[in-house]
Write an enzyme that holds these catalytic residues in place. Structure first.
Site, PDB file in Angstrom:
ATOM      1  NE  ARG A 119      -1.713  -1.062   3.974  1.00 56.68           N
ATOM      2  CZ  ARG A 119      -2.424  -1.359   5.063  1.00 56.68           C
ATOM      3  NH1 ARG A 119      -2.637  -0.427   5.998  1.00 56.68           N
ATOM      4  NH2 ARG A 119      -2.896  -2.566   5.229  1.00 56.68           N
ATOM      5  CG  ASP A 160       1.427  -5.491  12.508  1.00 56.67           C
ATOM      6  OD1 ASP A 160       2.445  -6.212  12.471  1.00 56.67           O
ATOM      7  OD2 ASP A 160       1.283  -4.539  13.293  1.00 56.67           O
ATOM      8  CD  GLU A 161      -4.087  -3.519   8.543  1.00 58.78           C
ATOM      9  OE1 GLU A 161      -4.091  -2.945   7.420  1.00 58.78           O
ATOM     10  OE2 GLU A 161      -4.691  -3.075   9.528  1.00 58.78           O
ATOM     11  CB  SER A 162      -0.520  -9.477   4.555  1.00 58.68           C
ATOM     12  OG  SER A 162      -0.721 -10.424   5.589  1.00 58.68           O
TER      13      SER A 162
END
Length: 449
Positions: A337, A383-385
């Site tokens: 992201r 933490d959210e890959s």
């Protein structure tokens, strides 16, 4: 139950009371006991019982023997036995003390250190016998074109007395081109060299702005111009791109070739300035490259195809302009992201570290205060890959060149590389940031002199 003879006889050094109460320690085994020992191998119970019976026959019963002289003799025997026992314990203690003195204290540590050095040296010598040395010390494996180019260099040698490194010396002397890193291993320069720490090998010819993905193989002597393989994944050893950087000008990298042969030709065209004395040799070596490839039926990967394929996997630009590659699922947008700030905003934050009107410590704190929310967002992304976010920010911190940001860069790169299963890059990044130098002679052999 009679005591058994200790298998070490009078040479036993044990002082344990339990051991002494259980075993005899005569100077020489008696014949009867030897026979009994032989019998015990076959039938230990029978031997023990026969000994007991013999003892009962030879020893008067309590009801038959009540004379004082016999009682006196028994007391004397006990005293003699205690005296002998005390003497034995004393002698055993002296022997034990003497034995332990040979492996204790300073002498023991010296022996241990020597054995460790010999063991490490033996392992090093064994590694030098195969190309496994490269993977073990540099944490990567080399592609096929690397070894083919080494064979080509060997065909350029001019000194038969130096079959291994004559080609290197020729390129250096004529074209100011140093073949370094893994090429030096093939040339035998690591054989018999002074041993270094693991980090020394990872920093060997690693220039100031080189990220973990880059490995130097060519250097223009005395300058920051260097070429090397670019690996997005440590295990890659085929179809690698070759990039160029001039550390004197900054962190930007440029992909210039798809193999070592084309990188060599690029160097001759762009970074080498021929003189009247070297013009003839320059022409000759340029012709020698395609001839060698043709004679050996070699079809090597080209830059255009490799770069097109890589560009499809690049998820973000970076300060070093090479971009980063991570697994990315386009449908779910999982894997990367964008950062919380743009590249231009990030550069403005970092520019505060160069402001002369601010104290160094104050500038650092001000920049870290602005960067912390950005770093926190990248950590949450991990933490959210979305591992690519932390990798991008960590690489940008490293490429900025500010050592004040090493701790922050490390806090981002370590989890990113770990989750991407690239632990080799963690070791390389840590070793580099521990001793990051702006020099141009970055050979570990100079450091270990």
């Amino acid at each position: 139950m009679p005591k058994e003879d200790c298998k070490y006889w009078d040479k036993c050094y044990q002082r344990n009371p339990a051991h002494l109460s259980k075993y005899n320690h005569p100077e020489k085994p008696a014949e009867k006991k030897e026979d009994c020992a032989e019998d015990r191998k076959v039938a230990p119970k029978r031997c023990a019982s026969s000994q007991s019976e013999d003892t009962e026959k030879d020893t008067p019963s309590k009801s038959e023997d009540k004379d004082e002289p016999n009682a006196s003799n028994s007391s004397a025997d006990v005293e003699n036995e205690e005296e002998a026992k005390g003497s034995f314990e004393s002698e055993t203690a002296e022997l034990h003390k003497e034995a332990m003195s040979n492996i204790s204290g300073k002498n023991y540590m010296e022996i241990l250190e020597k054995r460790i050095r010999l063991s490490v040296q033996k392992e090093y010598d064994n590694l030098c016998e195969s190309n496994e040395f490269i993977r073990h010390k540099f944490l990567v494996e080399m592609p096929p074109d690397f070894y083919e180019f080494w064979k080509f260099v060997g065909s350029l040698k001019t000194d038969p007395a130096k079959p291994k490194d004559a080609g290197l010396e020729h390129l250096d002397k004529v074209f100011q081109l140093q073949l370094v890193g893994p090429f030096e291993f093939l040339a035998g320069r690591f054989h018999g060299a002074k041993l270094g720490e693991p980090g020394d090998y990872l920093r060997h010819w690693r220039f100031y702005y080189d990220p973990p993905e880059f490995q130097t193989i060519f250097v223009r002597r005395g300058t920051g111009i260097h070429y090397g393989y670019w690996r997005d994944v440590p295990q890659d050893k085929e179809n690698l791109l070759i990039a160029r950087n001039d550390s004197a000008k900054g962190c930007a990298f440029q992909f210039v070739a798809g193999n070592a042969f084309d990188a060599f030709l690029y160097y001759l065209e762009h970074d080498f300035v021929a003189t009247p004395f070297s013009a003839g040799q320059l022409t000759g070596v340029k012709k020698a490259v395609p001839k060698y490839l043709s004679d050996n039926s070699l079809e090597l990967a080209q830059l255009d195809r490799l770069q097109r394929e890589r560009n499809k996997r690049v998820v973000a630009k970076t300060f070093h302009r090479a971009g980063i590659v991570v697994p990315f699922e386009r449908k779910t947008q999982l894997g990367y992201r964008p950062l919380a700030v743009s590249d231009s905003e990030l550069k403005k934050m970092l520019a505060m570290l160069e402001r002369k009107d601010l104290d160094g410590g104050a500038a650092k704190q001000a920049v870290l205060a602005k960067l912390q929310p950005v770093a926190n967002a990248a950590t949450i992304a991990v933490d959210e890959s979305d591992f690519g976010s932390a990798l991008e920010l960590g690489i940008d911190m490293f490429s900025s060149g500010h050592k004040e940001l090493h701790m922050l860069a490390s806090s981002l790169l370590v989890p990113a590389y770990s989750m991407l299963s690239r632990p080799q890059f963690i070791a390389i990044a840590k070793a580099h940031m521990e001793q990051r130098r702006r020099e141009v002679n970055l050979s570990m052999f100079e450091v270990l002199k």
